[in-house]
Write a protein that holds these residues in place. Structure first.
Motif, PDB file in Angstrom:
ATOM      1  N   ALA A 156       0.824  -1.214   0.000  1.00 52.72           N
ATOM      2  CA  ALA A 156       0.000   0.000   0.000  1.00 52.72           C
ATOM      3  C   ALA A 156       0.863   1.271   0.000  1.00 52.72           C
ATOM      4  N   GLY A 157       2.171   1.092  -0.139  1.00 58.50           N
ATOM      5  CA  GLY A 157       3.044   2.247  -0.236  1.00 58.50           C
ATOM      6  C   GLY A 157       3.476   2.824   1.106  1.00 58.50           C
ATOM      7  N   GLN A 158       3.198   2.108   2.208  1.00 54.77           N
ATOM      8  CA  GLN A 158       3.662   2.567   3.529  1.00 54.77           C
ATOM      9  C   GLN A 158       5.088   2.066   3.761  1.00 54.77           C
ATOM     10  N   LYS A 159       5.700   2.579   4.804  1.00 53.57           N
ATOM     11  CA  LYS A 159       7.087   2.180   5.083  1.00 53.57           C
ATOM     12  C   LYS A 159       7.179   1.383   6.385  1.00 53.57           C
ATOM     13  N   ILE A 160       8.176   0.526   6.468  1.00 61.03           N
ATOM     14  CA  ILE A 160       8.462  -0.175   7.731  1.00 61.03           C
ATOM     15  C   ILE A 160       9.906   0.146   8.110  1.00 61.03           C
ATOM     16  N   ALA A 161      10.061   0.807   9.244  1.00 60.13           N
ATOM     17  CA  ALA A 161      11.386   1.277   9.657  1.00 60.13           C
ATOM     18  C   ALA A 161      12.214   0.122  10.189  1.00 60.13           C
ATOM     19  N   ASN A 162      11.631  -0.662  11.070  1.00 63.55           N
ATOM     20  CA  ASN A 162      12.356  -1.782  11.657  1.00 63.55           C
ATOM     21  C   ASN A 162      11.383  -2.793  12.253  1.00 63.55           C
ATOM     22  N   ILE A 163      11.894  -4.004  12.411  1.00 69.52           N
ATOM     23  CA  ILE A 163      11.090  -5.078  13.008  1.00 69.52           C
ATOM     24  C   ILE A 163      11.894  -5.602  14.184  1.00 69.52           C
ATOM     25  N   PHE A 164      11.289  -5.578  15.368  1.00 71.22           N
ATOM     26  CA  PHE A 164      12.003  -5.948  16.585  1.00 71.22           C
ATOM     27  C   PHE A 164      11.361  -7.188  17.206  1.00 71.22           C
ATOM     28  N   PHE A 165      12.177  -8.195  17.486  1.00 69.91           N
ATOM     29  CA  PHE A 165      11.685  -9.431  18.105  1.00 69.91           C
ATOM     30  C   PHE A 165      12.082  -9.439  19.577  1.00 69.91           C
ATOM     31  N   TYR A 166      11.069  -9.666  20.428  1.00 68.92           N
ATOM     32  CA  TYR A 166      11.269  -9.656  21.884  1.00 68.92           C
ATOM     33  C   TYR A 166      10.475 -10.832  22.458  1.00 68.92           C
ATOM     34  N   GLN A 167      10.737 -11.170  23.711  1.00 68.39           N
ATOM     35  CA  GLN A 167      10.103 -12.320  24.375  1.00 68.39           C
ATOM     36  C   GLN A 167      10.253 -13.596  23.522  1.00 68.39           C
ATOM     37  N   GLU A 168       9.212 -14.420  23.471  1.00 69.33           N
ATOM     38  CA  GLU A 168       9.333 -15.720  22.782  1.00 69.33           C
ATOM     39  C   GLU A 168       9.586 -15.573  21.278  1.00 69.33           C
ATOM     40  N   ALA A 169       9.267 -14.406  20.730  1.00 69.14           N
ATOM     41  CA  ALA A 169       9.413 -14.199  19.283  1.00 69.14           C
ATOM     42  C   ALA A 169      10.847 -14.352  18.802  1.00 69.14           C
ATOM     43  N   VAL A 170      11.829 -14.170  19.692  1.00 70.04           N
ATOM     44  CA  VAL A 170      13.241 -14.251  19.289  1.00 70.04           C
ATOM     45  C   VAL A 170      13.603 -15.636  18.730  1.00 70.04           C
ATOM     46  N   LEU A 171      12.806 -16.643  19.114  1.00 67.16           N
ATOM     47  CA  LEU A 171      13.113 -18.010  18.675  1.00 67.16           C
ATOM     48  C   LEU A 171      13.054 -18.164  17.160  1.00 67.16           C
ATOM     49  N   VAL A 172      12.378 -17.242  16.481  1.00 68.70           N
ATOM     50  CA  VAL A 172      12.285 -17.315  15.015  1.00 68.70           C
ATOM     51  C   VAL A 172      13.655 -17.091  14.367  1.00 68.70           C
ATOM     52  N   ALA A 173      14.588 -16.505  15.128  1.00 65.25           N
ATOM     53  CA  ALA A 173      15.919 -16.207  14.585  1.00 65.25           C
ATOM     54  C   ALA A 173      16.870 -17.396  14.689  1.00 65.25           C
TER      55      ALA A 173
END
Lengths: 121, 132
Positions: B32-49
């Protein structure tokens, strides 16, 4: 203190069953260190973090009540407690750590609405 | 004028829909033409890395999907170092320091302090969206 950015951190999860509360307080401290106005709000079973008579004998791990008591030193001046949640758990102010401010849900609502950022744990 | 987003992902990659929702949101926002500056993984989400995730081929490969999306669009995948380390997501340098056998983080992900996430919020330029 730069009051232009307000971040609300809402803790709804209870202590001990996960480290969500600890990670929430860590984030609150860092946001305050970056000069944000931080609303630290305890709601639902999250209010159980604030009980003043917790002992670590039964859990074999450390408690973070000392960290909560020290929040004022890190520029988090007010800890808000959802009054309704307290009532539902049949608790009162005398059972909580002394730094808490009990607020009705409407007040918490306005605090969150006036924030630029909100993170729920 | 386009909106610039910061995405905070805290839900587990195996125990929540957070990553699937966040990836869908990111794709839709960019389309849709919007921007994403950064994506931050915290708590259990870090396991995706984790470098060591192996999933059946016919299931969503979240780690690869994040990497592909962010490579294509020049967005940084940021993992909280404290949350990562306590869940076994470590860089080579940390592994050497603590006598571990090796790194466990995918090269496409970058380890950062919570302070860098807080700094992004302090700028007041990005809209925060939280997936849990």
């Amino acid at each position: 203190m730069n009051n232009s950015i307000t971040t609300s951190i809402i803790i709804q999860s209870p202590p001990f069953s996960s480290i969500a509360g600890k990670e929430a307080v860590d984030l609150a401290l860092v946001c305050a260190a970056f000069e944000q106005q931080v609303n630290l709000i305890f709601s639902d079973r999250g209010v159980l973090h604030l009980l003043n008579n917790q002992g670590k004998e039964g859990i074999n791990d450390k408690l973070h009540d000392k960290q909560l008591n020290a929040l004022a030193f890190y520029d988090i001046d007010t800890i808000y407690v959802n009054q309704q949640s307290l009532k539902e758990l049949n608790l009162d102010e005398s059972q909580l750590l002394k730094e808490c401010t009990i607020a009705p849900a409407e007040q918490i609502n306005s605090l969150v609405q006036a924030s630029q950022n909100t993170v729920t744990f | 004028m386009s909106t610039c987003f910061t995405l905070l992902v805290t839900g587990s990659p195996t125990n929540s829909q957070a990553h699937l929702s966040a990836i869908r949101f990111a794709k839709a926002a960019l389309a849709a033409g919007q921007k994403i500056a950064n994506i931050f993984f915290y708590q259990e989400a870090v396991l995706v890395a984790s470098e060591f995730i192996i999933k059946p081929d016919d299931e969503a490969q979240l780690t690869e999907e994040w990497e592909e999306l962010c490579n294509k669009n020049g967005i940084e995948l940021q993992v909280c170092i404290a949350a990562g380390n306590r869940r076994g997501i470590i860089e080579q340098e940390e592994a050497n320091l603590k006598g571990k056998s090796g790194a466990s983080i995918r090269p496409g992900f970058k380890v950062l302090g919570l302070g860098q996430f807080a700094a992004a919020l302090s700028s007041g330029e990005n809209k925060l969206v939280h997936f849990k």
